[in-house]
Design a protein around this motif. Structure first.
Motif, mmCIF file in Angstrom:
data_model
loop_
_atom_site.group_PDB
_atom_site.id
_atom_site.type_symbol
_atom_site.label_atom_id
_atom_site.label_comp_id
_atom_site.label_asym_id
_atom_site.label_seq_id
_atom_site.Cartn_x
_atom_site.Cartn_y
_atom_site.Cartn_z
ATOM 1 N N THR A 192 0.783 -1.227 0.000
ATOM 2 C CA THR A 192 0.000 0.000 0.000
ATOM 3 C C THR A 192 0.818 1.282 0.000
ATOM 4 N N PHE A 198 -0.533 4.641 -1.853
ATOM 5 C CA PHE A 198 -0.986 5.827 -1.131
ATOM 6 C C PHE A 198 -0.160 7.056 -1.510
ATOM 7 N N GLY A 247 0.109 11.011 1.705
ATOM 8 C CA GLY A 247 0.215 9.638 1.228
ATOM 9 C C GLY A 247 0.864 8.733 2.254
ATOM 10 N N ALA A 305 -1.477 8.350 5.223
ATOM 11 C CA ALA A 305 -2.553 7.397 4.947
ATOM 12 C C ALA A 305 -2.041 5.964 5.021
ATOM 13 N N ALA A 306 -0.829 5.715 4.524
ATOM 14 C CA ALA A 306 -0.258 4.373 4.601
ATOM 15 C C ALA A 306 -0.031 3.950 6.042
#
Length: 577
Positions: free
Chosen positions: A120, A124, A134, A137-138
């Motif tokens: 991911t 992200f 990003g 979010a990861a």
């Protein structure tokens, strides 16, 4: 001469706001200000292969780092709760969906957090180009995957175990699906859901370091936070910095317990399914403050018409479904067709996986990972047996005794929430100096992150046993083993199974960080599947990452289907209120 007059007590009571409201407004403003201040740090520019500035080991930065980590934890908890309510409901209400979603849940639970990160992080970063969001979010997604499965298993099982008399009452009053969900199913599951959410939140701290100091595909990313601070302190062998990190996380855990979890537990006590009230209800000064304040009641009155309108709308969209007679022969034929289609899909995936293995790592590597999986499985089973024998009696004692619960809840919450991998450096140092093999020491390290699932579910199971049943057991003279065999084991069995299955998954996950530990330049590596995945992830070896994660998923799913699912079925058929 002017005489100064003061309002009478009656006038003060008529005043629209009191001290409790002032404290509530002030606390809310402070909280919003902190969120705005901390959230601003997530919006800075970031373009790979640039790196985020290194984490400073100066203790003055720890409050900010702690706030960043705590904000990630709560965002992940919110997402986990939303996922739990939706996923569990669909799985519990649809037989077709259950046949797909529950095996899928077994697989998702078995995929290690590092496995999700490997997949991911790049996605992200691409989703938020030019922004640190990003990576944030990861990191949040990694914490989410460490929290959500335990909560989902708990709520799903609670939906399956709604007391039959309450189910009949809901049908008698013709409650819509929405009314049944909000007035029966969620309230009956609330105590177990809160205790499992508390455990999941604590378990999330375990993977904060892995989610903030990300090393994947030969690329290292670091986010400001407690986890990355500890990782930097371990690399620098800075014991004072580790001490400051320990003190900071202890303060954070105590604050979260007092300001969030304890009020929730006090509020959830009203959802006990029993005819007689508890001998002593849990209390919380924050919950008492909220009850004393007038502002929440005024806001509730203001929003009541809107809430009632939404309830009527959702109730009209989800009418009660009448019971229909099932055509057994048609149902069997439909099930066979469905299972055949499912087997075709699974067979296609297995063929694709086999082709991938044969063209990349070879069958010899598959056999190697299978043997490594057996060694890790042995550690998981030893952990489960020891955790059950040690923590189940303690959990029952806490759940049965409100005074003991009030005394020990902060202690167990602190122990469960304290990131076990923060202790790893000291444990590694001890293993090195005491010449303890990491093959055995890793069992202890895995237990630091997994054993609490059994403790917290035992507490929730004991608290859910109605007080009138406990009083009746006392009246008829049940003591010792007879009390356990006749009341306690049947009463907590479902909760223990939930704790066991999530502890098992947590132990497999923890093996990745527990079978490879380091102190400075010294690294101890156990022989096991967790160490295999950790090494492959560090060097970015995709074929071996995929093989290791696939083999771990196979072990977890097989254990769940062969052992834990049968215990779930036993709980539904025999140990059901």
């Amino acid at each position: 001469m002017l005489r100064r007059t003061f309002p009478s007590p009656e006038a003060l009571r008529r005043f629209p706001f009191g001290l409790a409201d002032i404290a509530l407004i002030f606390g809310t403003l402070v909280l919003l200000g902190l969120i705005a201040r901390v959230g601003a740090g997530t919006l800075v520019s970031f373009v790979p292969p640039d790196v985020v500035p290194d984490v400073s080991l100066n203790p003055v930065h720890l409050p900010y780092y702690a706030a960043r980590s705590t904000l990630r934890m709560f965002i992940a908890l919110f997402c986990s709760t939303l996922f739990t309510l939706i996923y569990s409901y669909v799985a519990a209400k649809s037989r077709r969906a259950e046949q797909v979603l529950i095996p899928l849940l077994d697989i998702l639970q078995s995929v290690p957090v590092l496995g999700f990160l490997s997949i991911t992080v790049t996605g992200f970063i691409a989703l938020f180009p030019g922004s640190l969001l990003g990576l944030e979010a990861a990191s949040i997604f990694a914490i989410f995957t460490s929290q959500v499965w335990n909560m989902t298993f708990s709520f799903y099982q609670s939906l399956r175990m709604v007391p039959s008399e309450l189910d009949e009452a809901a049908r008698l009053y013709r409650l819509s699906a929405w009314q049944r969900f909000t007035k029966l199913e969620v309230p009956s599951a609330m105590i177990g859901l809160i205790w499992n959410a508390m455990m999941s939140f604590g378990g999330g701290w375990f993977f904060v370091a892995a989610s903030e100091a990300i090393s994947v595909l030969n690329q290292k990313y670091t986010l400001p936070g407690l986890g990355s601070y500890v990782a930097a302190a371990v690399t620098a062998q800075d014991l004072p910095a580790l001490g400051w990190a320990f003190l900071t996380i202890a303060v954070v855990i105590l604050l979260v317990d007092q300001l969030f979890w304890r009020p929730l537990i006090a509020w959830a006590d009203k959802f006990r399914l029993e005819q007689s009230s508890a001998a002593e209800a849990p209390n919380s000064w924050v919950f008492d403050l909220l009850k004393a304040a007038r502002l929440p009641r005024l806001m509730r009155r203001a929003f009541t018409p809107v809430g009632e309108t939404i309830n009527r709308l959702l109730s009209s969209l989800t009418p009660q479904r009448p019971r229909v007679a099932i055509n057994q022969s048609r149902q069997v034929a439909s099930d066979r067709l469905y299972n055949f289609a499912l087997l075709i899909v699974i067979g296609g995936l297995l063929v694709a996986g086999l082709h991938f293995i044969l063209t990349t790592v070879g069958l010899g590597e598959v056999f190697k990972t299978f043997v490594l999986g057996l060694l890790t499985l042995g550690r998981v089973l030893v952990l489960l047996v020891l955790a059950t024998l040690i923590w189940t009696p303690i959990g029952v004692a806490i759940g049965f005794n409100p005074r003991l619960s009030r005394l020990l809840q902060p202690v167990v919450q602190f122990l469960a929430s304290f990131p076990a991998n923060f202790i790893f450096p000291f444990a590694t140092l001890f293993f090195i100096r005491a010449h303890v093999s990491i093959d055995w020491g890793s069992i202890f390290l895995m237990s630091l992150g997994a054993q609490w699932y059994i403790l917290f579910n035992s507490i929730a199971g004991a608290m859910s046993i109605p007080t009138d049943l406990r009083e009746m057991a006392t009246d008829v003279g049940l003591r010792g083993w007879r009390l356990w065999r006749k009341l306690i084991i049947p009463g907590i069995f479902t909760a223990w199974v939930t704790g066991g299955i999530t502890a098992s998954g947590g132990a497999w996950n923890a093996s990745i960080v527990a079978e490879v530990v380091a102190w400075g330049q010294t690294t101890l590596t156990a022989t096991g599947l967790g160490a295999y995945i950790a090494k492959a992830t560090e060097v970015g070896d995709w074929p071996r990452i995929t093989l290791g994660i696939g083999m771990m998923s196979l072990y977890v799913v097989a254990l769940n289907r062969v052992f834990w699912r049968r215990l779930y079925q036993l709980a539904e058929t025999k140990y059901h209120l």
